[in-house]
Design a protein around this motif. Structure first.
Motif, PDB file in Angstrom:
ATOM      1  N   SER A 222       0.816  -1.223   0.000  1.00  7.88           N
ATOM      2  CA  SER A 222       0.000   0.000   0.000  1.00  7.88           C
ATOM      3  C   SER A 222       0.846   1.268   0.000  1.00  7.88           C
ATOM      4  O   SER A 222       0.311   2.366  -0.115  1.00  7.88           O
TER       5      SER A 222
ATOM      6  N   ALA B 218       0.740   3.841  -3.123  1.00  7.70           N
ATOM      7  CA  ALA B 218      -0.475   4.659  -3.139  1.00  7.70           C
ATOM      8  C   ALA B 218      -0.421   5.728  -2.053  1.00  7.70           C
ATOM      9  O   ALA B 218      -0.850   6.870  -2.263  1.00  7.70           O
ATOM     10  N   MET B 219       0.114   5.370  -0.895  1.00  9.22           N
ATOM     11  CA  MET B 219       0.224   6.343   0.190  1.00  9.22           C
ATOM     12  C   MET B 219       1.195   7.451  -0.180  1.00  9.22           C
ATOM     13  O   MET B 219       0.930   8.637   0.048  1.00  9.22           O
TER      14      MET B 219
ATOM     15  N   ALA C  56      -0.510   9.738  -2.620  1.00  9.13           N
ATOM     16  CA  ALA C  56      -1.553  10.536  -1.981  1.00  9.13           C
ATOM     17  C   ALA C  56      -0.945  11.684  -1.185  1.00  9.13           C
ATOM     18  O   ALA C  56      -1.469  12.816  -1.196  1.00  9.13           O
TER      19      ALA C  56
ATOM     20  N   GLN D  70      -7.208   6.859   2.362  1.00  6.14           N
ATOM     21  CA  GLN D  70      -6.681   5.730   1.581  1.00  6.14           C
ATOM     22  C   GLN D  70      -7.222   4.388   2.069  1.00  6.14           C
ATOM     23  O   GLN D  70      -6.852   3.345   1.533  1.00  6.14           O
TER      24      GLN D  70
END
Length: 227
Positions: free
Chosen positions: A122, A125-126, A129, A154
């Motif tokens: 993950s 994506a973090m 973001a 998220q």
């Protein structure tokens, strides 16, 4: 993609095809990494079944305690302009209206490590973001409360994220990433290498680069590794 490097030399754990992977050295508050984020997402998605991805947070300005000076603002604003032109990514220059902003990237890096700890895979994506929140939306990603909000957006559990973010083990893991980046000889972000620990690593890019030709270059590299 002909230059080899020992960067990431301890990132893998074996010597066969399943161990080949990318190692991505980056910082979520690095403007060139923000510009590169669509490219690393494309590469990760394109080669997901053949190459894993390890993210190493670099600590671009980790631990900084000095508020931005006028010359710092001028330098950073110039960098944002260059990244915007090169990448086409949006920037909110209202950021430069902030007073007494301390550009410390350690909390944002630790948030990426927290995401990795809670849910392996993950962290990309973090990181994306956080970068978008900072650069495009003018959110203060030096503030742990903001980072926890982003994590919740998220899909992370807010309480679990905060507890892990504050944990000594997470702080130490973040420092280990910084140290690993330094020991690997990385001198700027983004830096992307591909390979595995027994055979070494090949530099994909040392700095921002557009996606053009990268997929084809990696395909050629993969083909050269077979047989």
């Amino acid at each position: 993609m002909s230059e080899t490097t020992d960067a990431g030399a301890r990132a893998g754990s074996g010597g066969d095809a399943e161990d080949r992977h990318f190692v991505y050295f980056a910082d979520p508050m690095c403007s060139w990494c923000y510009g590169f984020s669509p490219t690393i997402k494309t590469l990760s998605d394109t080669f997901a079944d053949r190459l894993g991805l390890r993210i190493v947070v670099g600590g671009l300005r980790a631990g900084n305690t000095q508020a931005m000076r006028p010359q710092d603002r001028e330098y950073i604003q110039g960098a944002w302009t260059r990244v915007g032109k090169a990448s086409g990514r949006p920037f909110d220059h209202a950021f430069f209206d902030r007073e007494h902003f301390v550009y410390d990237t350690e909390p944002a890096c630790r948030a990426v490590v927290t995401a990795r700890t809670l849910e392996a895979g993950s962290e990309l994506a973090m990181m994306s973001a956080i970068s978008t929140a900072f650069y495009a939306n003018n959110r203060d990603t030096t503030d742990p409360a903001t980072l926890i909000d982003i994590a919740a957006e998220q899909g992370h559990d807010r309480a679990a994220f905060q507890e892990t973010f504050d944990a000594a083990d997470t702080r130490n893991a973040t420092l280990q990433d910084f140290y690993f980046s330094q020991q690997s000889g990385v001198q700027g972000f983004p830096c992307l290498v591909v390979g595995e620990d027994t055979q070494g690593y090949t530099i994909v890019t040392n700095g921002f680069r557009a996606i053009d030709g990268m997929v084809e270059g990696i395909e050629r590299w993969l083909a050269s590794q077979t047989g």
